[in-house]
Write an enzyme that holds these catalytic residues in place. Structure first.
Site, PDB file in Angstrom:
ATOM      1  N   GLY A   1      -3.610   4.520   7.300  1.00 64.94           N
ATOM      2  CA  GLY A   1      -2.660   4.570   6.201  1.00 64.94           C
ATOM      3  C   GLY A   1      -2.515   3.215   5.540  1.00 64.94           C
ATOM      4  O   GLY A   1      -3.326   2.312   5.767  1.00 64.94           O
ATOM      5  N   ASN A   2      -1.508   3.071   4.730  1.00 68.20           N
ATOM      6  CA  ASN A   2      -1.245   1.781   4.089  1.00 68.20           C
ATOM      7  C   ASN A   2       0.261   1.592   3.956  1.00 68.20           C
ATOM      8  O   ASN A   2       1.037   2.473   4.327  1.00 68.20           O
ATOM      9  CB  ASN A   2      -1.957   1.694   2.735  1.00 68.20           C
ATOM     10  CG  ASN A   2      -1.480   2.777   1.789  1.00 68.20           C
ATOM     11  OD1 ASN A   2      -0.353   2.747   1.332  1.00 68.20           O
ATOM     12  ND2 ASN A   2      -2.342   3.765   1.518  1.00 68.20           N
ATOM     13  N   ARG A   3       0.644   0.457   3.435  1.00 67.03           N
ATOM     14  CA  ARG A   3       2.060   0.070   3.498  1.00 67.03           C
ATOM     15  C   ARG A   3       2.865   0.462   2.265  1.00 67.03           C
ATOM     16  O   ARG A   3       3.973   0.007   2.086  1.00 67.03           O
ATOM     17  CB  ARG A   3       2.145  -1.444   3.733  1.00 67.03           C
ATOM     18  CG  ARG A   3       1.506  -1.835   5.058  1.00 67.03           C
ATOM     19  CD  ARG A   3       1.500  -3.319   5.247  1.00 67.03           C
ATOM     20  NE  ARG A   3       2.835  -3.865   5.258  1.00 67.03           N
ATOM     21  CZ  ARG A   3       3.114  -5.164   5.200  1.00 67.03           C
ATOM     22  NH1 ARG A   3       2.115  -6.033   5.124  1.00 67.03           N
ATOM     23  NH2 ARG A   3       4.347  -5.567   5.222  1.00 67.03           N
ATOM     24  N   SER A   4       2.315   1.315   1.411  1.00 62.17           N
ATOM     25  CA  SER A   4       3.068   1.697   0.215  1.00 62.17           C
ATOM     26  C   SER A   4       4.266   2.581   0.587  1.00 62.17           C
ATOM     27  O   SER A   4       4.124   3.565   1.305  1.00 62.17           O
ATOM     28  CB  SER A   4       2.151   2.458  -0.748  1.00 62.17           C
ATOM     29  OG  SER A   4       2.904   2.898  -1.840  1.00 62.17           O
TER      30      SER A   4
ATOM     31  N   ALA B   1      -0.952   4.532  -3.538  1.00 61.00           N
ATOM     32  CA  ALA B   1      -1.984   3.716  -2.902  1.00 61.00           C
ATOM     33  C   ALA B   1      -2.918   4.676  -2.163  1.00 61.00           C
ATOM     34  O   ALA B   1      -2.498   5.356  -1.227  1.00 61.00           O
ATOM     35  CB  ALA B   1      -1.347   2.733  -1.941  1.00 61.00           C
TER      36      ALA B   1
END
Ligand code: CTP
Length: 396
Positions: A200-203, A267
């Site tokens: 995943g990502n931090r958005s 994102a």
């Protein structure tokens, strides 16, 4: 959501008809009576008509009935009837009950339908209060002449519910954004590795949510494609929830043809595990783990390729500087390369923007030239982005 404030006057007996007209037009309505209003119409009537809790005081504890939530969620606040006392308290900026606190806290358009005896309406104090409110941008409806409560007649009747509903409709539909179709993606995609893990990502989705909220408040029809967003969805925004990049792509592709403005704030993972494991990947017996990833589609590129005439596409670019170029140079190059009409760039060195309530961005046109800068709350930044997009949407 529309907030209907009700002050304590006999004309309150007509307010249920107004509420009915608004709910039948598809609006979610929250009623905020004063204590005095409840002497004329009971709480149960308002609750039954709206299906929502009804409170009069800032100290009531029911969820979601605090003045800040009501003020922030309202697209219009209408007070019907607005009595002489309510007008005086609103003009003075008082906040001594839930209704006046909501009026003070809201940024939504406010509409007042005064109703009182002619003598009170014509008193210089009431006239001055009405003038003060009008000067602050409050829309004040006429109080037509006619039969008053007693045998006498004169000006001071509350405008008819149908006329008040029409005025609410005008406030909602005012401005160029009314009815514009806006499609926003927000959040961050998650690509499953196995049934319990993902890449995943931090958005957080906060900037996309702020954009959806700002567009809905401009009376646009907003659809939000939310990838793993755990923040509350703004009032009046239709939400489609997705998890992976492929789901996001399908959701955007299905809705983009109807959109006048598309904002790709999500994102998106550029790669996903080639074959997510069907069962949990076990640690035992492994020295390490290599992942094999395959590219995800460039969703923005697909939207740009399918863009219909007149449609405006806004991209985001989260950049870091490196040996080759600064973050903003990379962003300008991306703006030229990817074909979006507007690219909103932020510098993410140190993870600065993720999950924050503030943002700091530079907007680039399709030619890579800077068109605007914005910093402050994500809500304030959203307004600047919409203004820059509006310049393109309305020139086409
Ligand atoms: N985007 C997209 N699909 C992807 C990746 C990104 O639609 N697979 C969109 C994002 O929503 C954003 C814009 O493209 O609006 C730019 O995202 P970014 O990750 O900065 O772009 P990339 O082209 O992936 O460039 P980079 O190589 O810098 O990651």
């Amino acid at each position: 959501m529309i907030v209907v404030g009700v002050a304590g006057g006999i004309a309150a007996y007509k307010t249920p008809a107004l509420i009915r007209l608004l709910t039948e037009a598809g609006h979610r309505v929250r009623v905020v009576p004063t204590e005095a209003a409840l002497r004329f119409v009971g709480r149960a009537t308002f609750e039954a008509l709206t299906g929502e809790p009804v409170c009069t005081s800032v100290f009531d504890q029911a969820a979601g009935v605090d003045h800040v939530a009501l003020a922030g969620g309202a697209r219009v606040v209408v007070v019907a009837p607005a009595t002489a006392d309510l007008l005086a308290r609103a003009a003075a900026g008082r906040a001594d009950d839930l209704l006046t606190a909501t009026l003070l806290a809201t940024r939504a358009p406010v509409l007042m339908a005064p109703a009182m005896h002619s003598a009170m309406l014509e008193h210089p104090a009431t006239r001055a209060n009405l003038a003060t409110l009008a000067a602050r941008g409050v829309t004040v409806l006429d109080s037509p002449a006619g039969r008053l409560t007693g045998a006498d007649s004169g000006p001071g009747r509350m405008a008819e519910p149908a006329d008040i509903a029409a005025a609410v409709g005008r406030l909602l539909g005012a401005g160029p954004w009314a009815g514009l179709n806006v499609l926003v993606s927000a959040g961050g995609t998650r690509e499953p590795l196995d049934p319990v893990r993902f890449l995943g990502n931090r958005s957080s989705g906060k900037q996309g949510l702020a954009l959806s909220d700002a567009a809905a408040r401009r009376a646009a029809r907003v659809t939000l494609v939310a990838a793993n967003v755990d923040q509350p969805i703004p009032a009046g925004v239709e939400v489609v929830r997705v998890g992976t990049a492929l789901e996001l792509e399908a959701a955007m592709a299905a809705r983009a043809p109807q959109a006048d403005l598309v904002v790709m704030a999500a994102a998106v993972a550029d790669f996903r595990p080639a074959e997510p494991a069907g069962a949990k990947i076990k640690r035992a017996g492994r020295d390490g783990l290599s992942l094999s990833l395959v590219p995800n589609p460039d969703i923005l590129a697909g939207l740009v390729a399918a863009r219909r005439p007149g449609q405006v596409i806004v991209a985001f670019a989260a950049e870091t500087g490196d040996a080759a170029a600064s973050a903003l140079e990379h962003a300008a190059a991306k703006a030229r390369r990817k074909g979006a009409d507007l690219t909103v760039a932020n510098v993410v060195a140190g993870g600065a923007v993720f999950g924050e309530d503030v943002n700091d961005v530079v907007l680039f046109g399709a030619d890579g030239a800077e068109v605007a800068r914005a910093s402050g709350s994500k809500r304030a930044v959203a307004e600047v982005i919409l203004d820059a997009a509006a310049a393109l949407v309305f020139e086409r």
